[in-house]
Design an enzyme around this catalytic site. Structure first.
Site, PDB file in Angstrom:
ATOM      1  N   LYS A 110       5.489  -1.380   9.461  1.00 26.46           N
ATOM      2  CA  LYS A 110       4.554  -1.014  10.530  1.00 26.46           C
ATOM      3  C   LYS A 110       3.207  -1.722  10.405  1.00 26.46           C
ATOM      4  CE  LYS A 110       3.498   3.475   8.321  1.00 26.46           C
ATOM      5  NZ  LYS A 110       4.496   3.356   7.230  1.00 26.46           N
ATOM      6  N   ASN A 115      -3.769   3.579  10.566  1.00 27.96           N
ATOM      7  CA  ASN A 115      -3.482   3.433   9.137  1.00 27.96           C
ATOM      8  C   ASN A 115      -3.812   2.034   8.637  1.00 27.96           C
ATOM      9  OD1 ASN A 115      -2.490   4.973   6.910  1.00 27.96           O
ATOM     10  ND2 ASN A 115      -0.627   3.748   6.898  1.00 27.96           N
ATOM     11  N   HIS A 143       8.267   9.682   1.252  1.00 30.22           N
ATOM     12  CA  HIS A 143       7.288  10.764   1.396  1.00 30.22           C
ATOM     13  C   HIS A 143       7.956  12.135   1.557  1.00 30.22           C
ATOM     14  CE1 HIS A 143       4.431   7.549   1.850  1.00 30.22           C
ATOM     15  NE2 HIS A 143       4.938   7.154   2.989  1.00 30.22           N
TER      16      HIS A 143
END
Length: 426
Positions: free
Chosen positions: A120, A143, A189
């Site tokens: 990403k 981010n 995660h």
């Protein structure tokens, strides 16, 4: 700075005063909001003394607050701030949600939101580069890059390109993207999702659920979870495939089979914005790449040194292994999953391995008998040993397949240390 009149005279609590937290406080104050701030570090609170109320939201009566703004690093499944805010009926949000709320008062614009387990950052930077090359007013955030609220609003016709982690999506409820991109979903995660992969997938998919009916969905089809998402949203989605591009050798920062998916998503986005083919071709050739992601930092005596510190899981490191041959692979750190995962298939590219960090012994055991392996424990020793053994035409690759937190504050610090060590070899 991006602000909104909707925040005026409302009460917000901001928990965490790192860069995005500071930018959030400044934007809220500029809009006339009343802000309660807190950070465990006294030096982080000090600049706001006299400008804001100072206090821990966990100890505050949050009655009447419009929101508690937290860093994406705050784990909502375990941190007490979520149940505390819930008890007052106050939403826990992030700076991306504040940006979404501010959009109504910005000049007419569009938002591209990009998520996925891997790729990403590269895709976000590439889409931004393509738009910029074509003369479209654009900025990137989320981010990546500067906090979005710290940036100046774009003029009419601008495009905000946002990299969005699942954590950031968890903290927004009204971000309607003109184009939403899901590249891939593989286990990562999972501590934030109670070990439940389906919860992690659902967090990613919320990016589509926030879109209005006419929003475009670009969805990868390289793994089971994203393929299932494509089938679910089939009527409003286009597939992002890993098709081969004959011109890829001419794009120096987009090498390796994994970048085919990133390029596909970027090209589809460019088509949707009617970017001329000449501008698109120029952008693909001139894209500079990202620090810590397959970043070539030096060539010494014919040996290439590549910093891929952002390879923090096996699925992220496998593409780097696939992109080179005769690799001296430096791996290890804080493992996110057992085994070698997708790296297994790329071991024929590995000439020797050098393990570091907490997971070093585990990786050494997995690799023993398959490639020459040396347990180095630290990056200093690994670089020195790899440099001593590498020959002209080889590549010394730091792609740890692990998080950095056992030895470094973040993957950037680990990558910076690698670069410094390589510079010391010259």
């Amino acid at each position: 700075m991006i602000t909104s009149p909707a925040w005026k005279d409302k009460k917000y609590a901001v928990l965490g005063l790192a860069r995005s937290g500071r930018a959030t406080v400044e934007a809220l104050l500029a809009a006339g909001a009343n802000v309660l701030v807190w950070d465990d570090r006294a030096e982080a609170r000090e600049p706001f003394a006299g400008r804001c109320a100072i206090g821990d939201p966990l100890e505050a009566d949050l009655t009447g607050y419009a929101g508690v703004v937290v860093s994406p690093g705050v784990p909502l499944n375990t941190h007490p701030i979520k149940p505390h805010a819930d008890s007052f009926g106050v939403p826990v949000i992030g700076d991306i949600e504040l940006f979404a709320q501010a959009r109504a008062n910005l000049p007419p614009h569009k938002v591209v939101g990009i998520t996925g387990t891997n790729g990403k950052s590269t895709t976000t930077a590439l889409v931004h580069h393509i738009l910029k090359t074509a003369g479209v007013p654009t900025t990137m955030g989320g981010n990546i890059g500067l906090p979005i609220l710290e940036q100046e609003p774009l003029p009419a016709g601008g495009v905000y390109v946002l990299e969005l982690s699942s954590y950031q999506i968890d903290l927004t409820y009204s971000l309607d993207c003109y184009i939403a991109v899901l590249l891939n979903v593989t286990p990562d995660h999972l501590d934030r999702y109670d070990g439940d992969f389906e919860k992690y997938v659902a967090a990613k998919i919320r990016l589509f659920e926030m879109q209005e009916a006419d929003g475009l969905k670009l969805i990868g089809t390289s793994d089971a979870a994203s393929s299932a998402a494509y089938e679910r949203f089939f009527e409003s989605a286009q597939p992002v495939t890993r098709q081969e591009y004959p011109d890829q050798p001419d794009w120096p920062s987009l090498q390796g089979p994994h970048n085919r998916e990133n390029v596909s998503a970027a090209i589809l986005t460019a088509f949707w914005f009617d970017i001329p083919e000449s501008s698109l071709d120029q952008a693909l050739r001139t894209f500079p790449g990202l620090p810590h992601r397959m970043q070539r930092v030096a060539e010494i005596s014919g040996v290439a040194y590549v910093n891929d510190s952002k390879g923090t899981n096996t699925a992220a490191s496998a593409p780097a292994l696939a992109a080179f041959d005769n690799i001296h692979w430096i791996l290890g750190g804080l493992a996110k999953e057992p085994g070698l995962g997708e790296c297994e298939a790329e071991l024929p590219h590995v000439k020797a391995a050098y393990t570091i960090g907490k997971a070093g012994p585990q990786f050494a055991t997995l690799l023993e008998g398959r490639v020459p392996v040396e347990q180095c424990e630290t990056l200093d020793r690994a670089v020195a040993s790899a440099a001593a053994k590498a020959e002209a035409g080889d590549t010394v690759l730091l792609s740890p397949a692990c998080a950095s937190f056992d030895q470094y504050a973040d993957f950037e610090k680990r990558g910076d240390h690698f670069r410094e060590l390589v510079e010391g070899l010259k």
